[in-house]
Design an enzyme around this catalytic site. Structure first.
Site, PDB file in Angstrom:
ATOM      1  N   GLY A 156       0.862  -1.037  -0.109  1.00 13.30           N
ATOM      2  CA  GLY A 156       0.025  -0.141  -0.092  1.00 13.30           C
ATOM      3  C   GLY A 156       0.988   1.458  -0.170  1.00 13.30           C
ATOM      4  O   GLY A 156       2.156   1.106   0.443  1.00 13.30           O
ATOM      5  N   GLN A 182       3.199  10.135   1.131  1.00 14.79           N
ATOM      6  CA  GLN A 182       4.359   9.355   1.023  1.00 14.79           C
ATOM      7  C   GLN A 182       5.221   9.421  -0.119  1.00 14.79           C
ATOM      8  O   GLN A 182       6.604   9.500  -0.099  1.00 14.79           O
ATOM      9  CB  GLN A 182       4.374   7.740   1.245  1.00 14.79           C
ATOM     10  N   CYS A 185       6.351  -0.113   6.854  1.00 14.60           N
ATOM     11  CA  CYS A 185       5.960   1.135   6.154  1.00 14.60           C
ATOM     12  C   CYS A 185       7.091   1.446   5.089  1.00 14.60           C
ATOM     13  O   CYS A 185       8.341   1.209   5.709  1.00 14.60           O
ATOM     14  CB  CYS A 185       5.695   2.132   7.304  1.00 14.60           C
ATOM     15  N   LEU A 186       6.616   1.696   4.048  1.00 17.55           N
ATOM     16  CA  LEU A 186       7.883   1.851   3.113  1.00 17.55           C
ATOM     17  C   LEU A 186       8.508   3.256   3.515  1.00 17.55           C
ATOM     18  O   LEU A 186       9.724   3.630   2.969  1.00 17.55           O
ATOM     19  CB  LEU A 186       7.289   2.209   1.666  1.00 17.55           C
ATOM     20  N   HIS A 198      -4.145   1.376   7.756  1.00 19.09           N
ATOM     21  CA  HIS A 198      -2.506   2.073   7.745  1.00 19.09           C
ATOM     22  C   HIS A 198      -2.338   3.190   6.862  1.00 19.09           C
ATOM     23  O   HIS A 198      -1.956   4.323   7.138  1.00 19.09           O
ATOM     24  CB  HIS A 198      -1.837   0.726   7.534  1.00 19.09           C
ATOM     25  N   GLU A 199      -2.955   2.747   5.658  1.00 17.11           N
ATOM     26  CA  GLU A 199      -2.847   3.953   4.588  1.00 17.11           C
ATOM     27  C   GLU A 199      -3.748   5.147   4.658  1.00 17.11           C
ATOM     28  O   GLU A 199      -3.257   6.330   4.492  1.00 17.11           O
ATOM     29  CB  GLU A 199      -3.061   3.352   3.205  1.00 17.11           C
ATOM     30  N   HIS A 220      -2.062   7.631   7.022  1.00 19.98           N
ATOM     31  CA  HIS A 220      -1.104   8.586   6.232  1.00 19.98           C
ATOM     32  C   HIS A 220      -1.621   9.661   5.939  1.00 19.98           C
ATOM     33  O   HIS A 220      -1.168  10.947   5.992  1.00 19.98           O
ATOM     34  CB  HIS A 220      -0.350   7.807   5.021  1.00 19.98           C
TER      35      HIS A 220
HETATM   36 NI    NI Z   1       3.182   3.327   5.585  1.00 19.86          NI
END
Ligand code: NI
Length: 162
Positions: free
Chosen positions: A47, A52, A95-96, A137-138, A141
């Site tokens: 995701g 991000q 998380c990226l 989670h997304e 963000h």
């Molecule tokens: Ni993330």
């Protein structure tokens, strides 16, 4: 096709609240495409949210199509909102934007998300298990919330794999 640079923790932009879209216009579609291209380029991400990649707008892409057990997606979502949630589950998340770290986070077991899809159509996703975790989670963000804010314990990724 555009693979964008992923912002990492410490970048103030990740802590800001993202702005909704009035409609799914060309710009919104472009952002969704860039999110998807960037997510695919990471190999292991499931995701990605617009902040991000430095865009403070309410757009996310979630892709569990590579999952063996229950492949779902990709989902291209504009203005996603959790309208209903129930239960609890603890999932080990990464998380990226926080490379090398994992943490245990308590999330709802089930969520219902309403959003616009990439054609501007209203959609409703009833998710449970991993999909519920990733959507939650997304969407976090988009409000400047990172999983480390909610994690009870953090682990180094290398340690986890051994
Ligand atoms: Ni993330």
């Amino acid at each position: 096709m555009a693979v964008r640079k992923i912002r990492e923790i410490g970048d103030e932009l990740l802590r800001k609240k993202s702005r909704p879209f009035d409609s799914v216009d060309e710009k919104a579609k472009q952002i969704l495409e860039d999110l998807y291209d960037t997510l695919k380029a990471t190999q292991d991400g499931v995701g990605l949210a617009a902040p991000q990649v430095g865009i403070l707008r309410r757009a996310i892409v979630v892709d569990l199509s590579m999952e063996e057990e229950n492949p779902q997606g990709p989902f291209f979502l504009i203005n996603p909102v959790i309208v209903k949630q129930s239960g609890e589950q603890v999932c080990r998340e990464g998380c990226l934007s926080i490379p090398g770290k994992l943490g245990d986070v308590t999330r709802p077991e089930k969520v219902t998300v309403e959003a616009l899809d990439k054609n501007g159509k209203k959609i409703r996703i009833k998710a449970e298990g991993l999909l519920a975790v990733v959507l939650s989670h997304e969407i976090d963000h988009l409000d400047g919330i990172l999983f480390v804010d909610k994690a009870t314990e953090l682990f180094d990724q290398e340690e986890e794999q051994s």
